[in-house]
Design an enzyme around this catalytic site. Structure first.
Site, PDB file in Angstrom:
ATOM      1  N   ARG A   1     -55.170 -18.149 -73.139  1.00 38.24           N
ATOM      2  CA  ARG A   1     -55.268 -18.001 -74.603  1.00 38.24           C
ATOM      3  C   ARG A   1     -56.354 -18.869 -75.224  1.00 38.24           C
ATOM      4  O   ARG A   1     -56.324 -19.165 -76.411  1.00 38.24           O
ATOM      5  CB  ARG A   1     -53.924 -18.257 -75.288  1.00 38.24           C
ATOM      6  CG  ARG A   1     -52.838 -17.325 -74.813  1.00 38.24           C
ATOM      7  CD  ARG A   1     -51.672 -17.233 -75.757  1.00 38.24           C
ATOM      8  NE  ARG A   1     -50.802 -16.156 -75.321  1.00 38.24           N
ATOM      9  CZ  ARG A   1     -49.902 -16.279 -74.362  1.00 38.24           C
ATOM     10  NH1 ARG A   1     -49.729 -17.426 -73.759  1.00 38.24           N
ATOM     11  NH2 ARG A   1     -49.161 -15.257 -74.028  1.00 38.24           N
TER      12      ARG A   1
ATOM     13  N   LYS B   1     -71.093 -15.340 -80.229  1.00 40.32           N
ATOM     14  CA  LYS B   1     -70.777 -13.963 -79.833  1.00 40.32           C
ATOM     15  C   LYS B   1     -70.534 -13.938 -78.327  1.00 40.32           C
ATOM     16  O   LYS B   1     -71.345 -14.463 -77.563  1.00 40.32           O
ATOM     17  CB  LYS B   1     -71.935 -13.016 -80.164  1.00 40.32           C
ATOM     18  CG  LYS B   1     -71.932 -12.535 -81.600  1.00 40.32           C
ATOM     19  CD  LYS B   1     -72.933 -11.415 -81.779  1.00 40.32           C
ATOM     20  CE  LYS B   1     -72.994 -10.969 -83.220  1.00 40.32           C
ATOM     21  NZ  LYS B   1     -74.059  -9.960 -83.438  1.00 40.32           N
TER      22      LYS B   1
ATOM     23  N   GLU C   1     -87.638 -11.982 -79.501  1.00 35.70           N
ATOM     24  CA  GLU C   1     -86.583 -12.531 -80.372  1.00 35.70           C
ATOM     25  C   GLU C   1     -87.119 -13.721 -81.178  1.00 35.70           C
ATOM     26  O   GLU C   1     -86.686 -13.951 -82.310  1.00 35.70           O
ATOM     27  CB  GLU C   1     -85.350 -12.962 -79.556  1.00 35.70           C
ATOM     28  CG  GLU C   1     -84.687 -11.840 -78.767  1.00 35.70           C
ATOM     29  CD  GLU C   1     -83.714 -10.970 -79.590  1.00 35.70           C
ATOM     30  OE1 GLU C   1     -83.573 -11.195 -80.810  1.00 35.70           O
ATOM     31  OE2 GLU C   1     -83.122 -10.050 -78.986  1.00 35.70           O
TER      32      GLU C   1
ATOM     33  N   LYS D   1     -81.045 -19.823 -86.601  1.00 37.38           N
ATOM     34  CA  LYS D   1     -79.812 -19.140 -86.187  1.00 37.38           C
ATOM     35  C   LYS D   1     -78.592 -19.892 -86.718  1.00 37.38           C
ATOM     36  O   LYS D   1     -77.641 -19.291 -87.213  1.00 37.38           O
ATOM     37  CB  LYS D   1     -79.752 -19.008 -84.668  1.00 37.38           C
ATOM     38  CG  LYS D   1     -78.465 -18.352 -84.191  1.00 37.38           C
ATOM     39  CD  LYS D   1     -78.662 -17.089 -83.431  1.00 37.38           C
ATOM     40  CE  LYS D   1     -77.347 -16.353 -83.245  1.00 37.38           C
ATOM     41  NZ  LYS D   1     -77.301 -15.570 -82.042  1.00 37.38           N
TER      42      LYS D   1
ATOM     43  N   GLU E   1     -70.441 -11.996 -88.966  1.00 40.22           N
ATOM     44  CA  GLU E   1     -71.318 -10.864 -89.261  1.00 40.22           C
ATOM     45  C   GLU E   1     -70.741  -9.919 -90.312  1.00 40.22           C
ATOM     46  O   GLU E   1     -70.745  -8.698 -90.158  1.00 40.22           O
ATOM     47  CB  GLU E   1     -71.646 -10.082 -87.966  1.00 40.22           C
ATOM     48  CG  GLU E   1     -72.936  -9.295 -88.102  1.00 40.22           C
ATOM     49  CD  GLU E   1     -73.454  -8.732 -86.787  1.00 40.22           C
ATOM     50  OE1 GLU E   1     -73.802  -9.551 -85.916  1.00 40.22           O
ATOM     51  OE2 GLU E   1     -73.519  -7.511 -86.651  1.00 40.22           O
TER      52      GLU E   1
ATOM     53  N   ARG F   1     -75.533 -12.280 -91.412  1.00 34.84           N
ATOM     54  CA  ARG F   1     -75.832 -12.357 -89.974  1.00 34.84           C
ATOM     55  C   ARG F   1     -76.460 -11.067 -89.446  1.00 34.84           C
ATOM     56  O   ARG F   1     -77.148 -11.070 -88.424  1.00 34.84           O
ATOM     57  CB  ARG F   1     -74.555 -12.717 -89.193  1.00 34.84           C
ATOM     58  CG  ARG F   1     -74.831 -12.953 -87.711  1.00 34.84           C
ATOM     59  CD  ARG F   1     -73.697 -13.650 -87.004  1.00 34.84           C
ATOM     60  NE  ARG F   1     -74.007 -13.831 -85.599  1.00 34.84           N
ATOM     61  CZ  ARG F   1     -73.325 -14.596 -84.766  1.00 34.84           C
ATOM     62  NH1 ARG F   1     -72.281 -15.275 -85.211  1.00 34.84           N
ATOM     63  NH2 ARG F   1     -73.669 -14.710 -83.506  1.00 34.84           N
TER      64      ARG F   1
ATOM     65  N   ASN G   1     -80.130  -8.684 -86.517  1.00 33.67           N
ATOM     66  CA  ASN G   1     -80.273  -7.420 -85.791  1.00 33.67           C
ATOM     67  C   ASN G   1     -81.595  -6.724 -86.111  1.00 33.67           C
ATOM     68  O   ASN G   1     -81.777  -5.554 -85.771  1.00 33.67           O
ATOM     69  CB  ASN G   1     -79.100  -6.480 -86.118  1.00 33.67           C
ATOM     70  CG  ASN G   1     -77.793  -7.026 -85.596  1.00 33.67           C
ATOM     71  OD1 ASN G   1     -77.761  -7.670 -84.551  1.00 33.67           O
ATOM     72  ND2 ASN G   1     -76.711  -6.797 -86.324  1.00 33.67           N
TER      73      ASN G   1
ATOM     74  N   HIS H   1     -83.183  -4.277 -83.769  1.00 33.56           N
ATOM     75  CA  HIS H   1     -82.161  -3.909 -82.786  1.00 33.56           C
ATOM     76  C   HIS H   1     -81.635  -2.485 -82.987  1.00 33.56           C
ATOM     77  O   HIS H   1     -81.062  -1.916 -82.057  1.00 33.56           O
ATOM     78  CB  HIS H   1     -80.989  -4.894 -82.825  1.00 33.56           C
ATOM     79  CG  HIS H   1     -81.320  -6.232 -82.207  1.00 33.56           C
ATOM     80  ND1 HIS H   1     -82.380  -7.001 -82.632  1.00 33.56           N
ATOM     81  CD2 HIS H   1     -80.739  -6.927 -81.199  1.00 33.56           C
ATOM     82  CE1 HIS H   1     -82.429  -8.111 -81.903  1.00 33.56           C
ATOM     83  NE2 HIS H   1     -81.446  -8.102 -81.028  1.00 33.56           N
TER      84      HIS H   1
ATOM     85  N   HIS I   1     -82.137  -0.998 -79.630  1.00 38.13           N
ATOM     86  CA  HIS I   1     -80.995  -0.728 -78.733  1.00 38.13           C
ATOM     87  C   HIS I   1     -80.996   0.719 -78.267  1.00 38.13           C
ATOM     88  O   HIS I   1     -80.676   1.010 -77.106  1.00 38.13           O
ATOM     89  CB  HIS I   1     -79.671  -0.997 -79.453  1.00 38.13           C
ATOM     90  CG  HIS I   1     -79.192  -2.405 -79.298  1.00 38.13           C
ATOM     91  ND1 HIS I   1     -78.220  -2.956 -80.094  1.00 38.13           N
ATOM     92  CD2 HIS I   1     -79.553  -3.378 -78.423  1.00 38.13           C
ATOM     93  CE1 HIS I   1     -78.004  -4.201 -79.734  1.00 38.13           C
ATOM     94  NE2 HIS I   1     -78.798  -4.482 -78.717  1.00 38.13           N
TER      95      HIS I   1
ATOM     96  N   HIS J   1     -84.060  -5.840 -72.599  1.00 35.86           N
ATOM     97  CA  HIS J   1     -83.628  -5.949 -73.994  1.00 35.86           C
ATOM     98  C   HIS J   1     -84.743  -6.423 -74.934  1.00 35.86           C
ATOM     99  O   HIS J   1     -85.055  -5.766 -75.927  1.00 35.86           O
ATOM    100  CB  HIS J   1     -82.424  -6.901 -74.062  1.00 35.86           C
ATOM    101  CG  HIS J   1     -81.949  -7.162 -75.455  1.00 35.86           C
ATOM    102  ND1 HIS J   1     -81.195  -6.252 -76.168  1.00 35.86           N
ATOM    103  CD2 HIS J   1     -82.146  -8.213 -76.286  1.00 35.86           C
ATOM    104  CE1 HIS J   1     -80.939  -6.739 -77.358  1.00 35.86           C
ATOM    105  NE2 HIS J   1     -81.498  -7.927 -77.467  1.00 35.86           N
TER     106      HIS J   1
HETATM  107  N1  GLY Z   1     -77.922 -11.947 -81.473  1.00 34.46           N
HETATM  108  C1  GLY Z   1     -77.491 -11.702 -82.796  1.00 34.46           C
HETATM  109  C2  GLY Z   1     -76.335 -12.534 -83.236  1.00 34.46           C
HETATM  110  O1  GLY Z   1     -75.941 -13.451 -82.534  1.00 34.46           O
HETATM  111  O2  GLY Z   1     -75.802 -12.293 -84.275  1.00 34.46           O
END
Ligand code: GLY
Length: 362
Positions: free
Chosen positions: A124, A146, A188, A230, A240, A244, A248, A251, A255, A267
């Site tokens: 957990r 993430k 990036e 960031k 997000e 946030r 993207n 992306h 993507h 990527h």
């Molecule tokens: N790579 C995008 C984010 O972490 O939100």
């Protein structure tokens, strides 16, 4: 140049440091010993990175009296699935890892996403720290919490938001990174200039040669600035809900291009193409001047990033992937479009004709 930078991701009780310095890998043990995050650490790494850096890290931890064990999985995105998570969880349980222990993610985005996800669900939730070893993971995926794995229906469709307790970044490890991976990371990096920071974009224009040569005096401040941006974004919108989403940028189409290439395009390179496409969409939508778009194109090209979609890729397939993307909400595809270098907007008001135009031009 300052040899060491420490930043903080400020998330109240879940705040954590990002420590950036050369030769850090051999100093992590001493630092971790003072933080007392876990009694014992399971180092989760792929078999390639484990071979390169596992021993140095284990030695550093042993020298500082920190107990740790290396647990590896086969290298590559194909390992980033629930089956590998189950195997690693069994491995931890078999070795007696309990709630007082912690994980270390050693590697690129795959290791970070998987170790973070495993840490968030094992017993957990146990703490974890990130030691990113690719440029992309150093400037992006290791910061912000993430985590996740792929399922047959799509990439990163199962995961959690779960912040690490510390991020250790050693720019020296980039020296073993294949050129293509460095370029993917640089896409990036350019992203941060376009979405947030004109001055940083200027720096990327001016210092290109030294950056491509990975010179320490430019790489350390470069990584630090990306992590700083960031952190600022994540501090304002951890899960997000809004801001946030600017991370993207590039992306949405990126993507889709990556998926249509069946992931043969890595990527970061797909994101470079996606940023070019987003800049063109912004011009077509009247948000961005042609001159500013040309500046973005130029920088991508000067870094040697591809900006056109490979002709062999089926445009209809790219459009299908666009609709299936997890950033699609309520059937609407959202785009992050530049208004100028340093400022973006988020919109779902992009016509299908404009998308067709940028896919054909690409
Ligand atoms: N790579 C995008 C984010 O972490 O939100």
């Amino acid at each position: 140049m300052k040899i060491e930078r420490t930043l903080v991701v400020g998330l109240a009780e879940r705040s954590y440091p990002i420590i950036i310095r050369p030769s850090l890998l051999s100093l992590i043990g001493a630092d971790l010993a003072t933080r007392k995050i876990g009694k014992r650490y399971g180092i989760i790494s792929d078999d390639h990175v484990a071979g390169l850096y596992g021993e140095t890290l284990l030695q550093s931890l042993a020298d500082a009296g920190v107990e740790a064990e290396l647990i590896t999985f086969p290298r590559g995105e194909a390992s980033k699935n629930l089956q590998t998570i189950a195997t690693l969880a069994s491995e931890l349980a078999g070795r007696g890892f309990d709630r007082g222990d912690a994980l270390i993610a050693l590697g690129g985005g795959v290791s970070g996403d998987m170790a973070g996800f495993l840490a968030s669900i094992y017993m957990r939730g146990i703490p974890f720290v990130q030691i990113p070893t690719t440029l992309l993971s150093q400037v992006d995926s290791s910061v912000g919490g993430k985590t996740g794995v792929d399922i047959p229906e799509g990439k990163n469709l199962v995961g959690t938001f779960y912040q690490p307790r510390a991020v250790y970044i050693d720019p020296d490890v980039l020296k073993t990174l294949p050129k293509e991976e460095v370029l993917g990371g640089l896409a990036e990096v350019i992203k941060y200039g376009v979405i947030w920071d004109t001055e940083f974009f200027n720096f990327l224009e001016q210092q290109r040669e030294d950056i491509l040569a990975l010179k320490g005096e430019v790489i350390l401040p470069l990584i630090a600035r990306c992590c700083e941006i960031k952190a600022q974004v994540v501090e304002q919108d951890e899960r997000e809900g809004g801001l946030r989403r600017i991370l993207n940028f590039g992306h949405t189409i990126g993507h889709a291009v990556e998926a249509a290439s069946d992931f043969s395009l890595i990527h970061g390179l797909a994101i470079g193409i996606g940023m070019r496409a987003a800049a063109d969409l912004a011009v077509l939508g009247g948000h961005l001047s042609k001159e500013e778009a040309a500046r973005i194109h130029r920088l991508l090209k000067e870094y040697g990033l591809p900006v056109t979609i490979p002709p062999a890729l089926d445009r209809a397939a790219i459009k299908q992937f666009l609709k299936a993307d997890k950033k699609t909400i309520g059937g609407k595809v959202f785009f992050v479009l530049p208004e100028s270098v340093g400022k973006v907007l988020i919109t779902d008001q992009v016509s299908s004709e404009d998308v067709d135009t940028v896919l054909q031009d690409g």
